[in-house]
Design a protein around this motif. Structure first.
Motif, short mmCIF file in Angstrom:
data_model
loop_
_atom_site.label_atom_id
_atom_site.label_comp_id
_atom_site.label_asym_id
_atom_site.label_seq_id
_atom_site.Cartn_x
_atom_site.Cartn_y
_atom_site.Cartn_z
N ASP A 107 0.83 -1.21 0.00
CA ASP A 107 0.00 0.00 0.00
C ASP A 107 0.86 1.26 0.00
O ASP A 107 2.10 1.21 0.10
CB ASP A 107 -0.98 -0.02 1.18
CG ASP A 107 -0.29 -0.03 2.54
OD1 ASP A 107 0.89 0.38 2.63
OD2 ASP A 107 -0.94 -0.42 3.52
N ASP A 108 0.19 2.41 -0.11
CA ASP A 108 0.91 3.68 -0.21
C ASP A 108 1.73 3.98 1.03
O ASP A 108 2.82 4.56 0.93
CB ASP A 108 -0.09 4.82 -0.46
CG ASP A 108 -0.67 4.80 -1.86
OD1 ASP A 108 -0.16 4.03 -2.70
OD2 ASP A 108 -1.63 5.55 -2.12
N GLU A 109 1.24 3.60 2.20
CA GLU A 109 2.00 3.84 3.43
C GLU A 109 3.32 3.08 3.39
O GLU A 109 4.37 3.60 3.78
CB GLU A 109 1.17 3.43 4.63
CG GLU A 109 1.88 3.57 5.98
CD GLU A 109 2.27 5.01 6.31
OE1 GLU A 109 3.19 5.20 7.12
OE2 GLU A 109 1.65 5.94 5.75
N GLN A 110 3.26 1.82 2.93
CA GLN A 110 4.49 1.04 2.80
C GLN A 110 5.44 1.67 1.79
O GLN A 110 6.66 1.69 2.00
CB GLN A 110 4.15 -0.39 2.39
CG GLN A 110 3.80 -1.31 3.53
CD GLN A 110 5.01 -1.64 4.39
OE1 GLN A 110 6.01 -2.16 3.89
NE2 GLN A 110 4.93 -1.33 5.67
N ARG A 111 4.92 2.22 0.72
CA ARG A 111 5.78 2.85 -0.28
C ARG A 111 6.47 4.08 0.32
O ARG A 111 7.65 4.32 0.05
CB ARG A 111 4.95 3.25 -1.51
CG ARG A 111 4.35 2.07 -2.25
CD ARG A 111 3.58 2.52 -3.48
NE ARG A 111 4.48 2.91 -4.57
CZ ARG A 111 4.08 3.39 -5.73
NH1 ARG A 111 2.78 3.58 -5.95
NH2 ARG A 111 4.96 3.71 -6.67
N ARG A 112 5.75 4.83 1.13
CA ARG A 112 6.37 6.01 1.76
C ARG A 112 7.42 5.60 2.78
O ARG A 112 8.46 6.26 2.92
CB ARG A 112 5.29 6.88 2.38
CG ARG A 112 4.38 7.56 1.35
CD ARG A 112 3.48 8.60 1.99
NE ARG A 112 2.45 8.00 2.82
CZ ARG A 112 1.23 7.69 2.40
NH1 ARG A 112 0.90 7.90 1.13
NH2 ARG A 112 0.34 7.17 3.22
N LEU A 113 7.17 4.51 3.50
CA LEU A 113 8.18 4.01 4.45
C LEU A 113 9.44 3.57 3.70
O LEU A 113 10.57 3.86 4.13
CB LEU A 113 7.61 2.84 5.26
CG LEU A 113 6.63 3.19 6.37
CD1 LEU A 113 5.96 1.94 6.91
CD2 LEU A 113 7.35 3.93 7.51
N ARG A 114 9.26 2.88 2.59
CA ARG A 114 10.41 2.46 1.79
C ARG A 114 11.20 3.67 1.31
O ARG A 114 12.43 3.68 1.35
CB ARG A 114 9.93 1.64 0.58
CG ARG A 114 9.51 0.22 0.90
CD ARG A 114 8.98 -0.47 -0.35
NE ARG A 114 8.71 -1.88 -0.08
CZ ARG A 114 9.19 -2.89 -0.81
NH1 ARG A 114 9.97 -2.64 -1.86
NH2 ARG A 114 8.89 -4.14 -0.51
N LEU A 115 10.48 4.67 0.83
CA LEU A 115 11.15 5.87 0.32
C LEU A 115 12.01 6.51 1.41
O LEU A 115 13.16 6.89 1.17
CB LEU A 115 10.11 6.84 -0.21
CG LEU A 115 10.62 8.10 -0.91
CD1 LEU A 115 9.59 8.58 -1.93
CD2 LEU A 115 10.93 9.24 0.05
N GLY A 124 11.17 0.78 -6.26
CA GLY A 124 10.07 -0.18 -6.25
C GLY A 124 9.34 -0.20 -4.91
O GLY A 124 9.91 0.13 -3.87
N PRO A 125 8.05 -0.58 -4.93
CA PRO A 125 7.31 -1.03 -6.10
C PRO A 125 6.99 0.12 -7.05
O PRO A 125 6.69 1.23 -6.62
CB PRO A 125 6.03 -1.62 -5.50
CG PRO A 125 5.82 -0.82 -4.26
CD PRO A 125 7.20 -0.56 -3.72
N ALA A 126 7.03 -0.19 -8.32
CA ALA A 126 6.75 0.82 -9.34
C ALA A 126 6.22 0.10 -10.56
O ALA A 126 6.39 -1.12 -10.72
CB ALA A 126 8.01 1.60 -9.67
N THR A 127 5.61 0.86 -11.43
CA THR A 127 4.99 0.27 -12.61
C THR A 127 5.93 0.29 -13.80
O THR A 127 6.96 0.98 -13.81
CB THR A 127 3.71 1.04 -12.99
OG1 THR A 127 4.07 2.36 -13.40
CG2 THR A 127 2.75 1.12 -11.80
N GLU A 128 5.55 -0.45 -14.82
CA GLU A 128 6.29 -0.43 -16.08
C GLU A 128 6.34 0.99 -16.64
O GLU A 128 7.37 1.45 -17.14
CB GLU A 128 5.62 -1.37 -17.07
CG GLU A 128 6.25 -1.40 -18.46
CD GLU A 128 5.45 -2.23 -19.43
OE1 GLU A 128 4.96 -1.67 -20.43
OE2 GLU A 128 5.30 -3.45 -19.16
N VAL A 131 3.21 -7.01 -7.76
CA VAL A 131 2.44 -6.66 -6.57
C VAL A 131 1.29 -5.75 -6.98
O VAL A 131 1.30 -5.16 -8.06
CB VAL A 131 3.31 -5.95 -5.51
CG1 VAL A 131 4.46 -6.84 -5.05
CG2 VAL A 131 3.86 -4.62 -6.04
N LEU A 132 0.30 -5.63 -6.09
CA LEU A 132 -0.83 -4.75 -6.34
C LEU A 132 -0.63 -3.46 -5.56
O LEU A 132 -0.31 -3.47 -4.38
CB LEU A 132 -2.13 -5.43 -5.88
CG LEU A 132 -3.42 -4.63 -6.11
CD1 LEU A 132 -3.67 -4.43 -7.60
CD2 LEU A 132 -4.60 -5.35 -5.45
#
Length: 387
Positions: free
Chosen positions: A5-13, A229-233, A259-260
């Motif tokens: 989810d978006d929260e996980q993406r922000r944590l990764r960033l 990542g995660p990121a789209t093509e 991943v979704l």
């Protein structure tokens, strides 16, 4: 399908881009590698992006990496944009992007020379390039103006786009220098003035050794997916400037895991990169225009509310100086003529976040000293804050 989810993406960033305080690095090369490459169109951006991610911000360390040990390399590469990266990354970026860009720059210059109609051709250009490099080899370094004074042919004027509304007369010096730099035969040396200056001196250089472009694209894609990542093509294609075929071939060679995303789109991570990111301490950052953390994706909705775009982007789509909190863009900042850093929060993030932003602004003011920053690409909010 596994969901990130978006929260996980922000944590990764926050961690992978070295923005959370506990993740900051001790070396400039580590900073560049963490984001693959630092945008370098604006001279000050490299320093601002690097120091925001260093445990101990140090202008001198960035200068040494750029001009003394040359552990950071500038290349005209992705999307025909100037980037700075470590030598390890530069080898792949050179083969996957920069050589093709350099070839197009040379073709464009030769086309202008032929259209001028004064008999300027490949042999003339080769002779001018040899003279230019000879001057640099003798002097060690020189500005564009100094090179033009030493090499008369660089003062040649040509008519570009003849017979069109864009017709104009230009000197060839800047175009010849651009081609030589794109090919790695010369490189930027210390500028005249401070680290914020774009009036660079030039020095002779050796091009990076050639390597296989297809393998290089796979390595660039792998590094990018590890950092972004995660990121789209679509994100990868936008960041690299590749076509669909090249993007898909590079992804296929990595064999990433699907991943979704919260947007409903399918995203990709490198193999084995599905573990949940643990929570981090709250953090804030003041990042410059064109910082890689704001320029890494075509779809930035997980970090940037759509109602912030008008204030933070210029008309060409360049993002300006931004204020961050916990992986999201929450406002913008600017520096006034007297040196004061000012900012405006566009999201209601609460008192704790406001205190963290103020603390980061104070840290930034301390290492910047007397420097004055005016972004090359000015945005509505930056202009308003400095008015």
């Amino acid at each position: 399908m596994y969901r990130i989810d978006d929260e996980q993406r922000r944590l990764r960033l926050g961690r992978r881009h070295l923005l959370a305080p506990a993740a900051r690095a001790s070396s400039v090369v580590a900073v560049a590698d963490a984001v693959v490459a630092l945008h370098a169109t604006d001279a000050a951006t490299v320093f601002l992006s690097a120091c925001a991610r260093l445990t101990t911000p140090d202008i001198g360390a960035v200068e040494r990496a750029l001009y003394e040990d040359v552990s950071l390399v500038r290349l005209l590469a992705m999307r025909n944009t100037l980037f700075t990266m470590s030598r390890a990354v530069a080898a792949s970026v050179d083969a996957s992007h920069a050589r093709r860009v350099a070839a197009k720059e040379r073709q464009r210059l030769l086309k202008h020379l032929r259209e001028d109609g004064n008999g300027l051709d490949e042999r003339w250009l080769a002779a001018v390039e040899q003279q230019t490099i000879a001057v640099l080899s003798l002097r060690g370094r020189a500005t564009g103006s100094e090179l033009s004074a030493a090499v008369p042919a660089l003062r040649t004027k040509i008519t570009v786009f003849p017979g069109t509304r864009q017709e104009t007369v230009q000197g060839v010096a800047s175009r010849v220098i651009r081609v030589l730099a794109a090919e790695g035969r010369i490189r930027r040396d210390r500028p005249r003035g401070t680290w914020t200056s774009s009036q660079f001196r030039w020095t002779a250089s050796e091009p990076l050794p050639p390597s296989d472009p297809a393998r290089a694209r796979v390595e660039v894609a792998r590094r990018w997916l590890q950092s972004y990542g995660p990121a789209t093509e679509k994100d990868l294609a936008w960041w690299t400037g590749w076509g669909v075929r090249e993007t898909r071939e590079a992804l296929a060679a990595i064999a990433p895991e699907e991943v979704l995303l919260d947007s409903g789109a399918a995203g990709w991570v490198i193999p084995g990169d599905l573990a949940a990111e643990p929570p981090s301490e709250p953090w804030a950052a003041l990042l410059p225009g064109l910082d890689p953390s704001a320029m890494g994706w075509a779809d930035r909705t997980f970090q940037l509310p759509s109602n912030h775009r008008a204030a933070l982007f210029d008309r060409a789509g360049n993002i300006g100086p931004t204020v961050w909190f916990n992986g999201g863009i929450v406002g913008g900042w600017a520096q006034r003529a007297d040196g004061e850093l000012v900012w405006r929060l566009l999201s209601d993030v609460g008192g704790e976040a406001s205190e963290l932003v103020a603390s980061e602004a104070s840290r930034m003011s301390a290492w910047m000293g007397d420097a004055r920053i005016t972004p090359r690409f000015r945005t509505p909010l930056e202009r308003e804050l400095t008015a």
